[in-house]
Design a protein around this motif. Structure first.
Motif, mmCIF file in Angstrom:
data_model
loop_
_atom_site.group_PDB
_atom_site.id
_atom_site.type_symbol
_atom_site.label_atom_id
_atom_site.label_comp_id
_atom_site.label_asym_id
_atom_site.label_seq_id
_atom_site.Cartn_x
_atom_site.Cartn_y
_atom_site.Cartn_z
ATOM 1 N N VAL A 155 -3.954 -2.048 1.356
ATOM 2 C CA VAL A 155 -3.033 -1.045 1.792
ATOM 3 C C VAL A 155 -1.806 -1.200 0.973
ATOM 4 O O VAL A 155 -1.269 -0.230 0.490
ATOM 5 N N LYS A 159 -0.476 1.804 -1.435
ATOM 6 C CA LYS A 159 1.096 2.380 -1.475
ATOM 7 C C LYS A 159 1.800 2.264 -2.917
ATOM 8 O O LYS A 159 2.278 3.018 -3.090
ATOM 9 N N ALA A 164 -1.246 6.811 -0.938
ATOM 10 C CA ALA A 164 -1.199 6.658 0.612
ATOM 11 C C ALA A 164 -1.371 8.222 1.038
ATOM 12 O O ALA A 164 -1.932 8.259 2.138
ATOM 13 N N ARG A 214 -0.025 1.531 8.432
ATOM 14 C CA ARG A 214 0.037 0.512 7.170
ATOM 15 C C ARG A 214 1.142 -0.417 7.477
ATOM 16 O O ARG A 214 0.909 -1.647 6.934
#
Length: 535
Positions: A155, A159, A164, A214
């Motif tokens: 995650v 990002k 994302a 997230r």
């Protein structure tokens, strides 16, 4: 729809309710596994109940449960699982162990369930060292329970490279791909270690993150990275992490989901040695950041409250008592159950401290306990309890104070009347007026009547002016000295209430002569000075 997502109960039983029951029983079983030894009959009984609830749930098809904020959802289904304290507690335990999904197959055995609960009863740090819950289950040959431990470092990586938005599902939230869970790779592999961000990077990412899913996964990663700080005794570094989490939990721009995730991680990190470290600083006279520690403790769980109370009752330092008491006030209602227990302590000083803290918290659920201490054999405790009841207020507390005014000894009654006036308790006006106007030929009520008149003046309701005028005008042939003293106090009360009506009445008496005229003139001067200050 795939077979493992149907999760249908063939009878009329509601799926959501069945899931809630199974999860609640599992939560109780996890506590039993953590608390009772292997051969304890209660452990076996509770485990059997949990197994029966889960097998009833999956007797026709597998079921996959998704861990959410404070509860669970059913994968691929619209039915909801109502949260209760037990399901929420289980969700928090799974959250701390980085579990995202939990799948039960129809062939589940009681030994499989026992293995799962035994794995979950291990500390999060130990689980990470063992390669995760999936790895622990695999080594025990468990195949009827599958867990999905999301790679939270992915995650963070996605990002940073701007993926994302592309991987968001409907509504902008990340959609986790539905797949058969696999065992997590063993900790220590080079690629996994190399890809994990540091604590400072995770904290910075949490500040910037707006996607709730997230954010929760980053919070899991922070918990994983920060737990070793506590185990290594690096409390000063962990203190910085806690202060940043407090800021996140209080950030009004963050959603409730994000704030709750920050709160949960903080509660996990503060338990045990870290709480004791913070309390050491709190008791240190020279430590400058006590308010920051109180902000952290305010978000702690009941275990930390127990530690604060334990220190409060053991310390002999006045400064330490003040600091610990302030911490309990900041914690607030969450600390009230432990404080109510202290009201029954045999040590007078402990009871008095507990009463004072409950007064500061100001929750009306404490009135029942404070009613008992209002009749405590020790005068200091009685007086503190009266002040607490007056400060908390409400119908029940006022009733207790009025009873003490009528039935208690003179010192207790005077304290009750004074506190009713200081707290401007409107509900006490009529009883105070009746007391002040009662005929008292022998003077037994004299002190109480004077205090009642002073309290009426402090309450500040001008509707009682007529009754006070009548009291001042009343003539008496018996007990003239006492009656004059009451009239003088009533004049002061009239001046305290103020207004044109009070001024006109006092001017009528000030134009005359004698002791009452002098008192009226002085009262008019005090009113004029007060009005000038307000202007």
């Amino acid at each position: 729809m795939p077979e493992d997502q149907r999760n249908l109960l063939e009878d009329s039983e509601d799926l959501g309710a069945a899931c809630q029951k199974a999860l609640a029983e599992t939560s109780k079983a996890l506590k039993a596994v953590s608390f009772y030894p292997d051969n304890h009959p209660l452990r076996s009984q509770i485990l059997s109940s949990a197994y029966e609830a889960i097998t009833n749930l999956v007797r026709h098809a597998p079921i996959t449960l998704i861990v959410q904020r404070g509860g669970f959802a059913i994968a691929g289904r619209q039915e909801t699982i109502e949260s209760n304290p037990m399901t929420k507690a289980l969700a928090q335990e799974l959250f701390a162990r980085e579990l995202q999904r939990l799948t039960f197959l129809p062939e589940l055995s009681q030994a499989d369930l026992s293995a799962l609960l035994t794995a979950l009863a291990v500390s999060p740090q130990k689980i990470a060292e063992e390669g995760g819950v999936a790895g622990m289950l695999a080594r025990n040959g468990v195949s009827a329970v599958m867990v999905n431990q999301i790679d939270v470092t992915a995650v963070y990586t996605k990002k940073n490279v701007g993926q994302a938005e592309e991987e968001s599902g409907e509504g902008g939230a990340e959609v986790v791909e539905e797949r058969t869970p696999e065992a997590a790779p063993a900790q220590g592999s080079a690629p996994a270690q190399a890809s994990e961000p540091g604590i400072d990077e995770i904290l910075a990412a949490l500040v910037a993150e707006t996607d709730e899913e997230r954010y929760r996964q980053l919070a899991r990663l922070l918990l994983k990275k920060a737990l070793p700080l506590k185990l290594d005794g690096n409390y000063d570094r962990l203190y910085v992490v806690l202060t940043r989490l407090v800021d996140q939990q209080a950030d009004p721009d963050k959603s409730t989901v994000c704030r709750d995730a920050a709160h949960t991680v903080l509660q996990q990190l503060i338990l045990g040695e870290m709480a004791e470290h913070l309390l050491n600083h709190l008791e240190d006279v020279d430590f400058p950041a006590k308010e920051a520690i109180c902000r952290i403790l305010r978000l702690s769980g009941p275990e930390v409250v127990d530690a604060v109370v334990r220190r409060l009752t053991a310390t002999g330092s006045r400064a330490a008592r003040k600091a610990l008491g302030t911490a309990l006030v900041r914690i607030g209602v969450q600390a009230q159950p432990q404080l109510l227990v202290l009201l029954k302590d045999a040590r007078v000083q402990v009871v008095q401290m507990a009463v004072a803290i409950l007064a500061e918290i100001g929750n009306r659920d404490a009135v029942k306990g404070l009613t008992l201490t209002a009749y405590h054999p020790e005068g200091r405790v009685r007086m503190e309890s009266i002040r607490a009841l007056a400060r908390i207020g409400g119908m029940e507390a006022t009733g207790v104070l009025l009873s003490l005014m009528q039935e208690g000894d003179e010192a207790t009654a005077l304290q009750a009347i004074s506190c009713l006036g200081s707290c401007r308790n409107q509900a006490a006006l009529d009883p105070l007026l009746r007391l002040a106007g009662k005929r008292d030929l022998r003077g037994k009520l004299h002190a109480l009547q004077l205090e009642a008149l002073r309290a009426i003046g402090r309450i500040g309701d001008r509707r009682v002016l007529g009754a006070l005028f009548k009291l001042v005008r009343r003539r008496s042939l018996i007990g003239t000295t006492r009656r004059m003293e009451q009239k003088l106090v009533a004049v002061d009360a009239i001046a305290a209430l103020g207004g044109d009506q009070a001024r006109a009445f006092l001017q009528g008496y000030a134009s005359g002569s004698g002791e009452l005229a002098e008192a009226a003139a002085a009262a008019l001067q005090a009113m004029a000075q007060r009005d000038a200050e307000h202007e």
